[in-house]
Design an enzyme around this catalytic site. Structure first.
Site, PDB file in Angstrom:
ATOM      1  N   HIS A  92       8.403   1.496  -4.347  1.00  0.00           N
ATOM      2  CA  HIS A  92       7.665   1.221  -5.586  1.00  0.00           C
ATOM      3  C   HIS A  92       6.619   2.307  -5.765  1.00  0.00           C
ATOM      4  O   HIS A  92       5.889   2.629  -4.820  1.00  0.00           O
ATOM      5  CB  HIS A  92       6.971  -0.151  -5.527  1.00  0.00           C
ATOM      6  CG  HIS A  92       6.157  -0.416  -6.759  1.00  0.00           C
ATOM      7  ND1 HIS A  92       6.707  -0.929  -7.914  1.00  0.00           N
ATOM      8  CD2 HIS A  92       4.849  -0.193  -7.023  1.00  0.00           C
ATOM      9  CE1 HIS A  92       5.769  -1.014  -8.838  1.00  0.00           C
ATOM     10  NE2 HIS A  92       4.631  -0.568  -8.331  1.00  0.00           N
ATOM     11  N   ASP A 171       3.544 -13.848 -12.714  1.00  0.00           N
ATOM     12  CA  ASP A 171       2.984 -12.492 -12.813  1.00  0.00           C
ATOM     13  C   ASP A 171       3.181 -11.925 -14.212  1.00  0.00           C
ATOM     14  O   ASP A 171       2.303 -11.251 -14.750  1.00  0.00           O
ATOM     15  CB  ASP A 171       3.644 -11.560 -11.787  1.00  0.00           C
ATOM     16  CG  ASP A 171       3.211 -10.126 -12.047  1.00  0.00           C
ATOM     17  OD1 ASP A 171       2.006  -9.856 -11.900  1.00  0.00           O
ATOM     18  OD2 ASP A 171       4.041  -9.297 -12.451  1.00  0.00           O
ATOM     19  N   ARG A 178      -3.933  -9.782 -18.400  1.00  0.00           N
ATOM     20  CA  ARG A 178      -4.839  -8.754 -17.844  1.00  0.00           C
ATOM     21  C   ARG A 178      -4.879  -7.523 -18.737  1.00  0.00           C
ATOM     22  O   ARG A 178      -5.916  -6.894 -18.906  1.00  0.00           O
ATOM     23  CB  ARG A 178      -4.380  -8.372 -16.437  1.00  0.00           C
ATOM     24  CG  ARG A 178      -4.649  -9.457 -15.410  1.00  0.00           C
ATOM     25  CD  ARG A 178      -3.847  -9.196 -14.153  1.00  0.00           C
ATOM     26  NE  ARG A 178      -4.105  -7.893 -13.607  1.00  0.00           N
ATOM     27  CZ  ARG A 178      -3.206  -7.175 -12.911  1.00  0.00           C
ATOM     28  NH1 ARG A 178      -1.993  -7.656 -12.677  1.00  0.00           N
ATOM     29  NH2 ARG A 178      -3.516  -5.992 -12.441  1.00  0.00           N
ATOM     30  N   SER A 193       0.349  -8.631  -7.878  1.00  0.00           N
ATOM     31  CA  SER A 193       1.326  -8.480  -8.948  1.00  0.00           C
ATOM     32  C   SER A 193       2.533  -7.662  -8.466  1.00  0.00           C
ATOM     33  O   SER A 193       3.689  -8.078  -8.590  1.00  0.00           O
ATOM     34  CB  SER A 193       0.646  -7.784 -10.143  1.00  0.00           C
ATOM     35  OG  SER A 193       1.574  -7.328 -11.077  1.00  0.00           O
ATOM     36  N   LYS A 197       6.566  -9.364  -6.924  1.00  0.00           N
ATOM     37  CA  LYS A 197       7.894  -9.003  -7.451  1.00  0.00           C
ATOM     38  C   LYS A 197       8.755  -8.375  -6.368  1.00  0.00           C
ATOM     39  O   LYS A 197       9.947  -8.669  -6.270  1.00  0.00           O
ATOM     40  CB  LYS A 197       7.737  -8.044  -8.641  1.00  0.00           C
ATOM     41  CG  LYS A 197       7.217  -8.762  -9.890  1.00  0.00           C
ATOM     42  CD  LYS A 197       6.874  -7.822 -11.004  1.00  0.00           C
ATOM     43  CE  LYS A 197       5.608  -7.074 -10.737  1.00  0.00           C
ATOM     44  NZ  LYS A 197       4.909  -6.510 -11.870  1.00  0.00           N
TER      45      LYS A 197
HETATM   46  N1  URA Z   1       2.176  -2.712 -11.883  1.00  0.00           N
HETATM   47  C1  URA Z   1       2.385  -4.033 -11.741  1.00  0.00           C
HETATM   48  O1  URA Z   1       3.500  -4.493 -11.627  1.00  0.00           O
HETATM   49  N2  URA Z   1       1.296  -4.832 -11.724  1.00  0.00           N
HETATM   50  C2  URA Z   1       0.049  -4.364 -11.823  1.00  0.00           C
HETATM   51  O2  URA Z   1      -0.880  -5.128 -11.785  1.00  0.00           O
HETATM   52  C3  URA Z   1      -0.138  -2.987 -11.986  1.00  0.00           C
HETATM   53  C4  URA Z   1       0.949  -2.171 -11.993  1.00  0.00           C
END
Ligand code: URA
Length: 438
Positions: A92, A171, A178, A193, A197
């Protein structure tokens, strides 16, 4: 008619907001309830907005961040690749300008029998989305079912596709909130967050590319380090072998910023060429992903040089309906900026170049906007290169020439030609640090 008696809720949102506002700690039960009650709509957006601001201002402890992550995972489905019969490893990136590394990386790692389940997103703002880039390829489909994904991981070994709506729905709702309440940049919220995932996705190993610098989401290296440490701890605690590289995003990555041009550059890397920084990061992340999956000695350079990674790329693109030999879109209009003097390119700031490409149409301002796949910027010189007056520095591409003016405005002061004895302002080495679990 009598109204049904409402269910008795375990907590009161206002009490929890007071607690966090006053720098208190939320218990596991309180966090579980809060996430569940917000997902089902009992806790309102205005209450959750107050809570996220309290978290932004007062932070969360390690146990609270872990509880928040686990509660968001529990809000949706959890995938498992246990039946695949091979290890899985994913990456990621927190996002950057010209960051196309997933494209060459996923097939490269799959060459070694380690499956790569990359659930990616579309871009919003100045950092591009992996799916937007791949959608430049004629016929390629981002949307595939879990069954198709599983089959492709078995046959080809790598999948890059859209994340289904079933993963961590809490999320999704929280991130949208947010985004409009100025609470994106809170480390507990970013870490939970991203990791909710990735853990729900079911990968066995995970490498995080946490960016710092002008083109990154968090500019300051120490904040990026804290985010990396927090996410490595969360992954490790959840049984996912996790490490992170802290990488420099003061300068655009590679020479292509956009969508189709980033695919072109990725294919160059898979053909054994490509810009040195893109190759360096692809190799470093591949080594990291393979080491976590039990192959610390894999010869990743050889797999790029001898065409095995390219073969896997072609199979990966074809499996999702794409034509790996199909012509990529080309923009209707271009505008090239030339060097106005002899010297050395001493500055090339990532953020303005990202914004410039975005204004050309490579990115979207609203979720529902389409991207223009051929729009973007190609860099003909990188920091440290010697340039001569009249030589091309970079080319803007767009379908509508009216876009050039605003893109050029974003680029004003973003690059500078200096003398050979001036320091190059690139923010230091590409890979600044490696973070592993203690
Ligand atoms: N990417 C995400 O998936 N969540 C965040 O809070 C920031 C970047």
């Amino acid at each position: 008619m009598t109204q049904p008696t409402p269910a008795i809720e375990a907590f009161d949102a206002v009490d929890l907001i007071h607690a966090k506002r006053d720098s208190g700690e939320l218990s596991t039960e309180e966090i579980n309830w809060l996430v569940d009650a917000y997902t089902r709509g009992y806790v309102g957006d205005e209450q959750m907005a107050a809570m996220t601001m309290a978290i932004f201002l007062n932070g969360m402890g390690r146990r609270e961040i872990k509880d928040l992550t686990m509660a968001m995972i529990a809000s949706g489905e959890r995938m498992s690749f246990g039946a695949l019969g091979k290890p899985t490893s994913d990456k990621h990136s927190t996002g950057g300008v010209g960051d196309k590394i997933t494209l060459p990386l996923a097939p490269l790692v799959a060459v070694f029998g380690v499956a790569v389940p990359q659930l990616s997103g579309r871009g919003l703002g100045h950092t591009g989305g992996t799916l937007d880039k791949l959608e430049s390829i004629p016929g390629w489909r981002a949307e595939i079912s879990n069954e198709e994904m599983f089959a492709q991981l078995g046959d080809v070994g790598a999948v890059i596709c859209a994340a289904g709506s079933g993963l961590a729905p809490a999320d999704k709702k929280l991130y949208a909130l947010r985004d409009i309440t100025g609470t994106v940049e809170a480390i507990p919220l970013i870490a939970s967050s991203i990791m909710s995932k990735k853990i729900a996705e079911g990968t066995g190993a995970l490498v995080l590319d946490v960016k710092f610098g002008s083109g990154a989401f968090l500019k300051d290296i120490e904040r990026s380090r804290e985010l990396a440490r927090t996410m490595v701890e969360l992954g490790t605690d959840a049984g996912v072998a996790t490490s992170a590289l802290l990488t420099n995003m003061n300068v655009p990555l590679g020479r292509a910023i956009g969508n189709a041009n980033e695919v072109r550059e990725s294919v160059e890397v898979l053909a054994g060429g490509g810009p040195a920084d893109v190759v360096e990061l692809t190799i470093a992340l591949a080594r990291e992903m393979l080491a976590l999956a039990g192959q610390p000695d894999a010869d990743v350079e050889a797999a790029l040089a001898d065409g095995r990674a390219m073969d896997t790329w072609r199979a990966m693109i074809s499996a999702q309906g794409g034509d790996p030999d199909g012509a990529l879109p080309v923009a209707r209009e271009t505008h090239t900026v030339l060097a106005d003097r002899d010297g050395v390119l001493v500055e090339q700031q990532a953020l303005p170049f990202g914004i410039g490409a975005w204004r050309l149409g490579a990115g979207r301002a609203r979720k529902q906007d389409p991207v223009q796949h051929a729009a973007g910027i190609d860099l003909h010189a990188k920091p440290g290169d010697t340039v001569r007056a009249g030589e091309p520095l970079f080319t803007l591409s767009a379908d509508e020439p009216a876009r050039f003016e605003r893109a050029l405005a974003a680029l004003e002061g973003a690059w500078r030609i200096g003398s050979a004895d001036e320091p190059v302002l690139d923010g230091g080495p590409l890979i600044a640090d490696r973070i592993t679990s203690a």
